[in-house]
Design an enzyme around this catalytic site. Structure first.
Site, PDB file in Angstrom:
ATOM      1  CG  HIS A 108     -63.084  -2.617   2.164  1.00 31.51           C
ATOM      2  ND1 HIS A 108     -64.085  -2.247   3.014  1.00 31.51           N
ATOM      3  CD2 HIS A 108     -63.648  -3.400   1.215  1.00 31.51           C
ATOM      4  CE1 HIS A 108     -65.221  -2.798   2.611  1.00 31.51           C
ATOM      5  NE2 HIS A 108     -64.986  -3.497   1.524  1.00 31.51           N
TER       6      HIS A 108
ATOM      7  CG  ASP B 268     -63.010  -6.884  -6.140  1.00 33.85           C
ATOM      8  OD1 ASP B 268     -63.764  -7.871  -6.198  1.00 33.85           O
ATOM      9  OD2 ASP B 268     -63.420  -5.717  -6.089  1.00 33.85           O
TER      10      ASP B 268
HETATM   11  C1  SDX Z   1     -65.463  -3.873  -3.301  1.00 31.88           C
HETATM   12  O1  SDX Z   1     -67.788  -1.569   0.386  1.00 31.88           O
HETATM   13  C2  SDX Z   1     -67.825  -2.823   0.131  1.00 31.88           C
HETATM   14  O2  SDX Z   1     -68.228  -3.592   0.926  1.00 31.88           O
HETATM   15  C3  SDX Z   1     -67.345  -3.225  -1.256  1.00 31.88           C
HETATM   16  C4  SDX Z   1     -66.962  -4.686  -1.425  1.00 31.88           C
HETATM   17  C5  SDX Z   1     -68.202  -5.588  -1.343  1.00 31.88           C
HETATM   18  O3  SDX Z   1     -68.080  -6.735  -0.942  1.00 31.88           O
HETATM   19  O4  SDX Z   1     -69.259  -5.141  -1.785  1.00 31.88           O
HETATM   20  O5  SDX Z   1     -66.010  -5.112  -0.452  1.00 31.88           O
HETATM   21  C6  SDX Z   1     -66.389  -4.971  -2.832  1.00 31.88           C
HETATM   22  O6  SDX Z   1     -65.949  -2.985  -3.946  1.00 31.88           O
HETATM   23  C7  SDX Z   1     -64.002  -3.927  -2.973  1.00 31.88           C
HETATM   24  C8  SDX Z   1     -63.205  -2.678  -3.431  1.00 31.88           C
HETATM   25  C9  SDX Z   1     -62.771  -2.839  -4.893  1.00 31.88           C
HETATM   26  N1  SDX Z   1     -62.092  -1.627  -5.372  1.00 31.88           N
HETATM   27  C10 SDX Z   1     -60.773  -1.537  -5.555  1.00 31.88           C
HETATM   28  O7  SDX Z   1     -60.013  -2.451  -5.260  1.00 31.88           O
HETATM   29  C11 SDX Z   1     -60.292  -0.238  -6.167  1.00 31.88           C
HETATM   30  C12 SDX Z   1     -59.078   0.287  -5.424  1.00 31.88           C
HETATM   31  N2  SDX Z   1     -59.473   0.692  -4.074  1.00 31.88           N
HETATM   32  C13 SDX Z   1     -59.921   1.971  -3.863  1.00 31.88           C
HETATM   33  O8  SDX Z   1     -60.125   2.906  -4.819  1.00 31.88           O
HETATM   34  C14 SDX Z   1     -60.441   2.309  -2.471  1.00 31.88           C
HETATM   35  O9  SDX Z   1     -59.619   1.739  -1.507  1.00 31.88           O
HETATM   36  C15 SDX Z   1     -61.910   1.977  -2.195  1.00 31.88           C
HETATM   37  C16 SDX Z   1     -62.820   2.497  -3.307  1.00 31.88           C
HETATM   38  C17 SDX Z   1     -62.102   0.493  -2.062  1.00 31.88           C
HETATM   39  C18 SDX Z   1     -62.321   2.683  -0.882  1.00 31.88           C
HETATM   40  O10 SDX Z   1     -62.325   4.053  -1.072  1.00 31.88           O
HETATM   41  P1  SDX Z   1     -62.420   5.137   0.116  1.00 31.88           P
HETATM   42  O11 SDX Z   1     -62.831   4.516   1.363  1.00 31.88           O
HETATM   43  O12 SDX Z   1     -63.245   6.254  -0.422  1.00 31.88           O
HETATM   44  O13 SDX Z   1     -60.933   5.612   0.298  1.00 31.88           O
HETATM   45  P2  SDX Z   1     -60.210   6.747  -0.505  1.00 31.88           P
HETATM   46  O14 SDX Z   1     -60.274   6.479  -1.980  1.00 31.88           O
HETATM   47  O15 SDX Z   1     -60.788   8.069  -0.074  1.00 31.88           O
HETATM   48  O16 SDX Z   1     -58.742   6.591  -0.024  1.00 31.88           O
HETATM   49  C19 SDX Z   1     -58.311   7.030   1.268  1.00 31.88           C
HETATM   50  C20 SDX Z   1     -56.816   7.143   1.229  1.00 31.88           C
HETATM   51  C21 SDX Z   1     -56.331   8.018   0.093  1.00 31.88           C
HETATM   52  O17 SDX Z   1     -55.060   8.532   0.465  1.00 31.88           O
HETATM   53  P3  SDX Z   1     -54.940  10.054   0.990  1.00 31.88           P
HETATM   54  O18 SDX Z   1     -55.498  10.928  -0.089  1.00 31.88           O
HETATM   55  O19 SDX Z   1     -55.759  10.119   2.252  1.00 31.88           O
HETATM   56  O20 SDX Z   1     -53.484  10.221   1.199  1.00 31.88           O
HETATM   57  O21 SDX Z   1     -56.225   5.860   0.980  1.00 31.88           O
HETATM   58  C22 SDX Z   1     -55.575   5.849  -0.293  1.00 31.88           C
HETATM   59  C23 SDX Z   1     -56.137   7.051  -1.046  1.00 31.88           C
HETATM   60  O22 SDX Z   1     -55.270   7.503  -2.016  1.00 31.88           O
HETATM   61  N3  SDX Z   1     -55.987   4.618  -0.974  1.00 31.88           N
HETATM   62  C24 SDX Z   1     -55.239   3.960  -1.857  1.00 31.88           C
HETATM   63  C25 SDX Z   1     -55.985   2.864  -2.254  1.00 31.88           C
HETATM   64  N4  SDX Z   1     -57.159   2.863  -1.603  1.00 31.88           N
HETATM   65  C26 SDX Z   1     -57.143   3.944  -0.826  1.00 31.88           C
HETATM   66  N5  SDX Z   1     -54.018   4.221  -2.344  1.00 31.88           N
HETATM   67  C27 SDX Z   1     -53.545   3.350  -3.267  1.00 31.88           C
HETATM   68  N6  SDX Z   1     -54.253   2.258  -3.694  1.00 31.88           N
HETATM   69  C28 SDX Z   1     -55.438   2.010  -3.192  1.00 31.88           C
HETATM   70  N7  SDX Z   1     -56.117   0.931  -3.619  1.00 31.88           N
END
Ligand code: SDX
Length: 409
Positions: free
Chosen positions: A292, A346
């Site tokens: 998140h 989620d």
């Molecule tokens: C919701 O924002 C809100 O409030 C949303 C929400 C709401 O109530 O409205 O809470 C609802 O949308 C929840 C999120 C649902 N999505 C997922 O579960 C999909 C998986 N999660 C992600 O793709 C991610 O964590 C996000 C989209 C939720 C957040 O993305 P960010 O903040 O842009 O983070 P990022 O993708 O740039 O990741 C930062 C780092 C990366 O590693 P590095 O490149 O720095 O080494 O964290 C890692 C990412 O690879 N990472 C993950 C990960 N989430 C972040 N690695 C593995 N699995 C993950 N889920």
């Protein structure tokens, strides 16, 4: 109220400008400052809001100052929606008036039902919902954004009709006629009734209502940002909600709740969790339902949803996918916890909905039903101090060049 004229109280602080540049500069001067690009607008305040607060380090979430767990235990979705939109908990009389207004507006025009009958039955329910929500603008086309009565009527209409439209598409795609809402049932129970054609068990209805509360609002997430940008153009509230529904549908946002179950089913058995996760991490795959932008600890909504899932399992029988989910959470805590990646809202919601007998592709529409309250709260707040969203960009294309005739390309 002044709409579309700029706002005297608007924050002039522009975090996109480098430190050291004067703030509050005239718009012509803004173009001369060297901007900093922050992908995904991370850490950039794009609005001021009094609706919801997140403490991402403590794992705390409040709506209008009330902790979300206490609302999920003590409130109802409609009472929470009232709180979010109007700013204060309603009195008994105010709540009763709001509930009966919503109840009176639950039905949707036969023309919208007929339109849905022409949708492909294999289409995703989020696409059906986006189109149906937008179509409300055709039926209620008089726009009076400076009228409190207009705003109140639009709020009631959207909160009342969105669930009816979700349930209607579900029956239509199965080749059945939608059933009418039942006036003797409260909001959550009535939705489950319209979806399944059976009056739900009271525990199921209560837990579903709590799920709606937990999903009702979450500050400037992608769909709410989309809603505020659309609202800032002073278009109608149906377009605001339709744009937000489209944004919520993506797998990085609300769509993840559907993908979590698919992922758990793909992992298959508990002994596969570790090798599956290691492979996924090595392939830089995103683990659905984890991570998140705001939370660096477990999402407080996931904590509550997990408890609600357990309550349902106690009453209606266990789900082995839950054991798999818990195992994944504990292995992921070792591998991803140090990076602040934990279950988000989620991760456990799908297990709750699955136990309630709801088809997987309706999970995100359920999120939309709940989040309509938050979107409308932000719509109303945006109108109260509006300035159109129009950020800038950093151009990375060609310098000006000469036209090349077709034969010379
Ligand atoms: C919701 O924002 C809100 O409030 C949303 C929400 C709401 O109530 O409205 O809470 C609802 O949308 C929840 C999120 C649902 N999505 C997922 O579960 C999909 C998986 N999660 C992600 O793709 C991610 O964590 C996000 C989209 C939720 C957040 O993305 P960010 O903040 O842009 O983070 P990022 O993708 O740039 O990741 C930062 C780092 C990366 O590693 P590095 O490149 O720095 O080494 O964290 C890692 C990412 O690879 N990472 C993950 C990960 N989430 C972040 N690695 C593995 N699995 C993950 N889920």
């Amino acid at each position: 109220m002044r709409y579309g004229t700029g706002m005297a109280a608007s924050p002039r602080f522009n975090p996109l400008l480098r430190a050291g540049k004067p703030q509050g500069m005239a718009s012509s001067a803004v173009g001369t400052a060297a901007p900093v690009f922050r992908p995904g607008l991370e850490g950039v305040p794009a609005t001021q809001s009094a609706i919801c607060d997140i403490d991402g380090l403590q794992g705390k979430l409040t709506y209008r100052g009330y902790e979300v767990g206490s609302l999920a235990t003590n409130s109802s979705f409609l009472e929470t929606a009232y709180l979010l939109i109007w700013g204060e908990l309603p009195t008994a009389a105010e709540l009763q008036a709001f509930e009966s207004e919503v109840q009176m507006h639950r039905r949707v025009s036969f023309r919208i039902r007929d339109m849905m009958k022409s949708f492909p039955s294999g289409g995703h329910p989020m696409d059906a919902l986006q189109a149906s929500a937008a179509s409300l603008g055709l039926f209620y086309s008089r726009r009076a954004l400076d009228s409190p009565d207009y705003i109140a009527a639009a709020v009631v209409r959207l909160i009342a009709k969105i669930p009816t439209m979700v349930a209607a598409f579900q029956l239509i795609r199965k080749g059945q006629d939608p059933i009418q809402p039942r006036d003797d049932l409260a909001y959550a129970a009535n939705f489950l009734y319209m979806l399944t054609e059976r009056e739900p068990d009271p525990l199921a209805a209560r837990i579903f209502d709590a799920c709606l509360i937990l999903h009702a609002e979450h500050s400037l997430n992608a769909s709410t940002f989309s809603a505020r940008v659309t609202a800032s153009t002073l278009t109608d509230p149906y377009a605001v909600v339709a744009s937000a529904v489209g944004t919520l549908a993506g797998p990085l946002h609300g769509g993840a709740n559907e993908d979590v179950l698919e992922m758990l089913e793909q992992i298959g058995t508990e002994d596969q969790v570790e090798p599956w996760l290691d492979r996924a991490i090595a392939q830089k795959q995103k683990i659905m339902g984890f991570g998140h932008r705001e939370y660096k600890v477990k999402d407080p909504r996931a904590v509550i949803l997990q408890k609600l899932a357990e309550e349902l399992f106690d009453q209606f029988g266990h789900d082995p996918l839950y054991d798999l989910a818990r195992k994944l959470e504990s292995v992921a805590a070792e591998r991803l916890g140090p990076k602040g990646i934990y279950p988000n809202v989620d991760f456990y919601s799908g297990l709750v909905y699955r136990k309630l007998g709801i088809p997987e592709d309706l999970f995100t529409p359920l999120f939309a039903i709940a989040r309509t309250a938050g979107w409308l709260a932000h719509w109303k707040e945006q109108l109260g101090a509006n300035r159109i969203y129009r950020p800038t960009q950093i151009y990375t294309g060609h310098a000006e060049r000469q036209w090349v005739p077709q034969g010379a390309r």
